[in-house]
Design an enzyme around this catalytic site. Structure first.
Site, short mmCIF file in Angstrom:
data_model
loop_
_atom_site.label_atom_id
_atom_site.label_comp_id
_atom_site.label_asym_id
_atom_site.label_seq_id
_atom_site.Cartn_x
_atom_site.Cartn_y
_atom_site.Cartn_z
CG ASP A 342 -15.58 -36.16 -114.49
OD1 ASP A 342 -16.10 -36.93 -113.92
OD2 ASP A 342 -15.44 -36.43 -115.71
CB SER A 364 -19.22 -39.28 -115.26
OG SER A 364 -17.69 -39.43 -114.82
CD GLN A 414 -18.18 -38.40 -111.31
OE1 GLN A 414 -17.36 -39.09 -111.14
NE2 GLN A 414 -18.12 -37.47 -112.24
#
Length: 432
Positions: A342, A364, A414
């Protein structure tokens, strides 16, 4: 132990809730030192006041607790002991508080008193390595077990924060919590996570695990991360016991320079400070920024002179690994890869939209990973990522991770919110 092979014992011990929070190395050592005891139906296993031989784990059969409770209550389910239940004391100083009587032919594994230290490891990842010597990211991913299904995590002072709890920390810690509620022979093979609220770096995070399913080959867990009574993050993870099966790999690792031929982020930063091709204002900003090294080492495959205001293709490739040596628990290595995934992933979707003066925000929204093979996260892993689309203020990214042999170890996706930052309106001047 003539009756049982070590792998079966490790798998059994991994299903005992008391032991699931232990490092896998602890379970393997316990499996080597436990003894086997057999009891016939009606036989006393332990009598009230006795010290006993250690902690007893029921391998097969049933027993009941008797002697210290009202006789009418002895038939209640909580006083019936069956497979995976345990009783006794881990130290010789403790005395048994009630009689334990076999209700059928009973087989128990007994951990002797002298090995009770195996139940008290330095962390959930290592028996003997303390936080002062372990890798920083391993310390970040350590959790304190509060109850059987509840763990507490914190944000360390030297952990990446970005003004809030880093999303990779939430994913990695939640995966750690889930992994400490399944037997260590089952490894996570997929996760699906949603970021719901911004986390507070100054507050502990409670991770509550729900055991959705336990099967012979698979187990499923849901983990909720809670701060101040609010659900800030949720994750569902599936675990599988390794087995032989069909194999193929159509995708190939891209041709990129080896990591030892590339510059580290620290070396790139030093070069940028004196690179005349970069704007002076940018170099001054880099020089005055508070630089805290990440616990993940990154080496970009195509280092360039771009800034965060330079338009570029929606793709990126870099090698990464944990700084320092990690403990051997494979669950830890998968948590570290999730943590690292991430760090830069979502920003790739902003690359085609960058421009001079642009200020953007990205958050996110969800994160999914599929783990194909075991690997070590303290060895170099190539992260290849691209953003095929962005629309409706959402950027979508896809990625693959390869080990140095060219095997794909992880596939991931993602989606996140990407917006132009709101400009603050100047205040209206008072006429007074």
């Amino acid at each position: 132990m003539p009756e049982m092979d070590t792998e079966s014992v490790v798998e059994f011990l991994g299903c005992v809730p008391l032991l699931q929070r232990l490092p896998s190395s602890s379970l393997k050592k316990i499996a080597e030192v436990v003894t086997v005891k057999h009891h016939d139906c009606g036989e006393y296993v332990l009598r009230e006041g006795e010290t006993g031989d250690g902690i007893y784990f029921i391998w097969e059969g049933e027993a009941e607790v008797s002697g210290s409770v009202n006789a009418e209550e002895q038939t209640r389910p909580e006083f019936q002991l069956k497979k995976f239940d345990y009783f006794g004391h881990g130290t010789a100083a403790g005395d048994q508080q009630a009689d334990i009587i076999a209700l059928s032919k009973l087989t128990c594994l007994v951990l002797p008193h002298k090995y009770s230290s195996l139940l008290q490891p330095r962390s959930i990842w290592s028996i003997d390595q303390g936080f002062e010597t372990c890798a920083v990211v391993e310390h970040i991913l350590h959790l304190d077990p509060i109850e059987v299904n509840i763990f507490r995590g914190i944000t360390l002072p030297d952990a990446p924060k970005f003004g809030k709890v880093f999303g990779g920390q939430l994913v990695g810690q939640a995966m750690a919590a889930a992994s400490k509620t399944v037997d260590c022979l089952k490894l996570v093979h997929s996760i699906h996570a949603y970021f719901l609220l911004v986390g507070d770096v100054d507050m502990p995070i409670l991770y509550e695990v729900q055991r959705l399913r336990d099967g012979n080959s698979f187990a499923t867990r849901r983990v909720d991360a809670i701060q101040k009574g609010n659900l800030i993050f949720t994750l569902v993870a599936s675990f599988q016991k390794e087995e032989k099966g069909f194999e193929h790999q159509e995708i190939t690792i891209p041709s990129v320079p080896a990591p030892d031929k590339l510059l580290s982020m620290e070396e790139l930063r030093e070069r940028r400070l004196t690179d005349p091709r970069l704007p002076r204002s940018y170099r001054n900003k880099v020089a005055t920024a508070n630089f805290v090294p990440w616990p993940i080492e990154i080496r970009f495959c195509e280092p360039n002179t771009s800034t965060n205001q330079t338009k570029s293709p929606p793709s990126l490739r870099y090698w990464f690994r944990a700084r320092g040596n990690l403990s051997d628990d494979q669950a830890l290595h998968r948590c570290v890869a999730a943590y690292a995934s991430d760090l830069i992933f979502l920003t790739v979707s902003l690359n085609p939209h960058r421009g001079r003066g642009l200020k953007a925000t990205s958050i996110s929204l969800d994160h999914s990973m599929w783990f194909h093979r075991s690997f070590r996260a303290d060895d170099w892993i190539l992260f290849v990522m691209t953003s095929p689309t962005a629309y409706n203020a959402r950027g979508f990214c896809m990625g693959e991770m390869f080990n140095r042999k060219g095997e794909i170890v992880i596939t991931l996706t993602q989606e996140g919110l990407i917006r132009k930052a709101k400009t603050q309106s100047p205040g209206v001047a008072s006429k007074l």
